[in-house]
Write an enzyme that holds these catalytic residues in place. Structure first.
Site, PDB file in Angstrom:
ATOM      1  N   ARG A 291     -22.897 -47.122  -7.822  1.00  0.00           N
ATOM      2  CA  ARG A 291     -22.011 -46.234  -8.487  1.00  0.00           C
ATOM      3  C   ARG A 291     -21.756 -44.239  -8.162  1.00  0.00           C
ATOM      4  O   ARG A 291     -23.409 -43.604  -8.037  1.00  0.00           O
ATOM      5  CB  ARG A 291     -22.414 -45.533  -9.456  1.00  0.00           C
ATOM      6  CG  ARG A 291     -21.322 -44.978 -10.329  1.00  0.00           C
ATOM      7  CD  ARG A 291     -21.167 -44.585 -11.963  1.00  0.00           C
ATOM      8  NE  ARG A 291     -20.753 -43.936 -13.029  1.00  0.00           N
ATOM      9  CZ  ARG A 291     -21.272 -43.041 -13.260  1.00  0.00           C
ATOM     10  NH1 ARG A 291     -22.734 -42.666 -12.943  1.00  0.00           N
ATOM     11  NH2 ARG A 291     -20.438 -41.673 -13.765  1.00  0.00           N
TER      12      ARG A 291
ATOM     13  N   HIS B 196     -16.660 -36.005 -10.254  1.00  0.00           N
ATOM     14  CA  HIS B 196     -18.322 -35.563 -11.659  1.00  0.00           C
ATOM     15  C   HIS B 196     -18.335 -34.362 -11.096  1.00  0.00           C
ATOM     16  O   HIS B 196     -19.059 -33.671 -10.629  1.00  0.00           O
ATOM     17  CB  HIS B 196     -19.114 -36.736 -10.655  1.00  0.00           C
ATOM     18  CG  HIS B 196     -20.067 -36.440 -11.376  1.00  0.00           C
ATOM     19  ND1 HIS B 196     -20.917 -38.324 -11.678  1.00  0.00           N
ATOM     20  CD2 HIS B 196     -21.146 -35.241 -12.495  1.00  0.00           C
ATOM     21  CE1 HIS B 196     -22.435 -37.807 -12.069  1.00  0.00           C
ATOM     22  NE2 HIS B 196     -22.351 -36.605 -13.077  1.00  0.00           N
TER      23      HIS B 196
ATOM     24  N   GLU C  63     -17.842 -38.424 -17.542  1.00  0.00           N
ATOM     25  CA  GLU C  63     -18.427 -36.653 -19.153  1.00  0.00           C
ATOM     26  C   GLU C  63     -17.701 -36.160 -19.295  1.00  0.00           C
ATOM     27  O   GLU C  63     -17.704 -34.834 -18.559  1.00  0.00           O
ATOM     28  CB  GLU C  63     -20.121 -36.950 -18.673  1.00  0.00           C
ATOM     29  CG  GLU C  63     -21.097 -38.015 -18.464  1.00  0.00           C
ATOM     30  CD  GLU C  63     -22.577 -36.754 -18.559  1.00  0.00           C
ATOM     31  OE1 GLU C  63     -22.521 -36.106 -18.073  1.00  0.00           O
ATOM     32  OE2 GLU C  63     -23.231 -37.929 -18.807  1.00  0.00           O
TER      33      GLU C  63
ATOM     34  N   ASN D 242     -22.846 -43.067 -20.715  1.00  0.00           N
ATOM     35  CA  ASN D 242     -24.301 -42.711 -20.133  1.00  0.00           C
ATOM     36  C   ASN D 242     -24.918 -42.164 -21.544  1.00  0.00           C
ATOM     37  O   ASN D 242     -25.258 -41.528 -22.788  1.00  0.00           O
ATOM     38  CB  ASN D 242     -23.954 -41.479 -19.272  1.00  0.00           C
ATOM     39  CG  ASN D 242     -23.312 -41.611 -17.983  1.00  0.00           C
ATOM     40  OD1 ASN D 242     -23.698 -42.996 -17.937  1.00  0.00           O
ATOM     41  ND2 ASN D 242     -22.523 -40.931 -17.901  1.00  0.00           N
TER      42      ASN D 242
ATOM     43  N   TYR E   7     -29.057 -40.566 -22.588  1.00  0.00           N
ATOM     44  CA  TYR E   7     -30.087 -40.135 -22.254  1.00  0.00           C
ATOM     45  C   TYR E   7     -31.242 -39.991 -23.705  1.00  0.00           C
ATOM     46  O   TYR E   7     -32.529 -40.439 -23.189  1.00  0.00           O
ATOM     47  CB  TYR E   7     -30.310 -39.107 -21.946  1.00  0.00           C
ATOM     48  CG  TYR E   7     -29.538 -39.169 -20.394  1.00  0.00           C
ATOM     49  CD1 TYR E   7     -30.339 -39.107 -19.320  1.00  0.00           C
ATOM     50  CD2 TYR E   7     -28.493 -39.305 -20.072  1.00  0.00           C
ATOM     51  CE1 TYR E   7     -29.926 -39.905 -18.312  1.00  0.00           C
ATOM     52  CE2 TYR E   7     -28.331 -39.264 -18.516  1.00  0.00           C
ATOM     53  CZ  TYR E   7     -28.527 -39.607 -17.629  1.00  0.00           C
ATOM     54  OH  TYR E   7     -28.159 -39.324 -16.686  1.00  0.00           O
TER      55      TYR E   7
ATOM     56  N   GLU F 139     -25.205 -44.780 -17.248  1.00  0.00           N
ATOM     57  CA  GLU F 139     -26.657 -43.551 -16.635  1.00  0.00           C
ATOM     58  C   GLU F 139     -27.473 -43.784 -17.512  1.00  0.00           C
ATOM     59  O   GLU F 139     -26.942 -43.489 -18.515  1.00  0.00           O
ATOM     60  CB  GLU F 139     -25.776 -42.195 -16.412  1.00  0.00           C
ATOM     61  CG  GLU F 139     -25.308 -42.030 -15.324  1.00  0.00           C
ATOM     62  CD  GLU F 139     -24.870 -40.407 -15.101  1.00  0.00           C
ATOM     63  OE1 GLU F 139     -25.386 -39.449 -15.467  1.00  0.00           O
ATOM     64  OE2 GLU F 139     -23.923 -39.878 -14.751  1.00  0.00           O
TER      65      GLU F 139
END
Length: 472
Positions: free
Chosen positions: A87, A131, A176, A305, A307, A377
């Site tokens: 990606r 992005h 995002e 995504n 984290y 991600e």
């Protein structure tokens, strides 16, 4: 729905479904460099990073990981990992330098060469069209708070698809958009560095509109078999307590952090509570008739995504617990306080908590039935360095990835239709406002020499891919 082979799980530890997509991800401004070469003009991140005080140590993406000149080397690294997918994002100002008009042939040729190299290596290209690198000329005309930017994005999407659509079967409109809208226009810690709450809400709406217009533009050019998607950094939210006030804090953050994109894109509506929460900022009159219908273009999968989780509680009046200064949480920031989740932390000071990923995937299973999911991600920054023998040992990253992959596996067992997993990131890179101080890569980059060194985590991930799952 994806199913697991229980017998294979017994043999290998945790086996993932046949056809599961294993990949890594990067972004153009973070790795490409060549910022002023072959017709590329400044993006908002070029301008922002060259503004004193905006990026740690005054770092810029002018050279980054020099991927523009080292494409063959980086594709060889991907081939060595054994990934099925890669990606990457296209730099809008490299392809369409002014954000309007015809494409620059030199920019298109760069991405055509990259795509051809990936296909020759047996790797599926997954193209992200945006992005965060808006051409500066469009920002000078108002940027994402201006409706015309959404229209320009659709034109740009069509240009790239016309060039690469015969070879690229997997497309993503935005990465995002929450970060672009709220970190860029509300609290100013990302490009373009504006602190205008209403502008942030306008930007969010125009991202939704641009996604719909861009998806339609892609569908008009691409073959019917092509995939079109959207990637969101959805927030896994937890209340500090089950009190009514803390649950309302979760509701507020969910409205401006998650549902501001989920509701328009999947249901063609604005969250009613978001409109109430932000009534002191805007009357939402910039939403025109037909906009929300235009945002609802069917997608083939949703990129997730993740984290770390977010723990919130109600702000305590007079205690000073609400965030100081400009907040990205428009309509919610003064009512909510954010608390650290327990447990170990990464170099970003983010908590390591794989459970939040499972919570998020199960939520999406329930709220978006029939929408496949890809983890686009997931990764962690640590203080990596090459030892005297040139090796880079990163056991903490391996532990992070192992835990999160186990969480994905558990979500699949619980019925979430997760089709793939992409590690962020292939390379150490320019980490936005942190410059080169944070390392997320599976591959260590010595930025002085551009030498690439696969870390222990790269070899670990290659083994996971070869096995099709986690070892026992």
């Amino acid at each position: 729905m994806t199913t697991l082979d229980a017998s294979a799980s017994t043999r290998t530890g945790l086996a993932f479904p046949a056809g599961f997509r294993w990949g890594t991800a990067t972004a153009a401004y973070q790795i490409e460099g060549a910022a002023a070469l072959h017709g590329r003009t400044p993006s908002i991140w070029d301008t922002f990073s060259h503004t004193p005080g905006k990026v740690l140590h005054g770092d810029t993406g002018d050279t980054a990981a020099d991927h523009y000149h080292r494409t063959a080397e980086d594709v060889a690294l991907l081939r060595g990992l054994g990934v099925s997918d890669y990606r990457f994002s296209v730099a809008w100002p490299r392809v369409q330098p002014t954000g309007r008009g015809p494409a620059d042939r030199r920019g298109l040729d760069f991405y055509a060469r990259l795509v051809d190299a990936l296909l020759a290596a047996g790797i599926r290209p997954v193209v992200t069209l945006y992005h965060w690198d808006l051409p500066q000329e469009l920002e000078d005309l108002g940027g994402w708070p201006v409706r015309e930017t959404a229209e320009r994005f659709a034109e740009y999407a069509g240009l790239v698809a016309a060039e690469l659509g015969d070879r690229v079967a997997s497309w993503t409109t935005f990465n995002e958009p929450w970060c672009s809208a709220f970190l860029g226009y509300a609290c100013g810690v990302h490009a373009p560095g504006r602190t205008e709450p209403e502008a942030a809400l306008r930007a969010a709406h125009h991202f939704n509109l641009a996604h719909g217009l861009g998806t339609a533009a892609l569908r008009a050019v691409l073959p019917p078999s092509a995939e079109v998607s959207l990637t969101l950094n959805l927030h896994a939210l937890r209340p500090l307590t089950r009190s009514e006030a803390d649950l309302d804090a979760v509701r507020r953050i969910d409205a401006v952090g998650n549902r501001i994109f989920l509701d328009p894109v999947f249901h063609g509506r604005l969250p009613e509570d978001l409109v109430r929460d932000t009534a002191g900022v805007t009357d939402w009159s910039f939403v025109r008739d037909g906009d929300l219908a235009a945002a609802v273009e069917p997608i083939d999968w949703l990129g997730v995504n993740y984290y770390s989780p977010t723990v919130v509680a109600a702000a305590e009046p007079g205690s000073g617990t609400a965030p100081a200064g400009p907040t990205p949480w428009v309509g919610a920031g003064e009512h909510v306080r954010f608390l650290p989740a327990p447990g170990p932390r990464t170099a970003m000071d983010w908590p390591v908590d794989a459970g939040g990923l499972h919570e998020l995937l199960v939520r999406l299973r329930d709220e978006l039935p029939g929408v496949p999911l890809l983890i686009t991600e997931n990764g962690a920054a640590y203080a990596d360095y090459a030892d005297p023998e040139g090796a880079v040992h990163d056991p903490d990253r391996i532990g992070y990835l192992r835990g999160h992959l186990a969480s994905v596996h558990r979500a699949i067992e619980d019925g979430a239709d997760v089709r793939g997993y992409f590690v962020w990131s292939l390379l150490d890179n320019f980490e936005w406002a942190y410059g080169y101080s944070k390392r997320f890569g599976l591959v260590h980059v010595d930025f002085a020499t551009q030498r690439r060194t696969p870390k222990d985590s790269a070899r670990w991930y290659a083994d996971v891919i070869a096995r099709g799952g986690l070892p026992a």
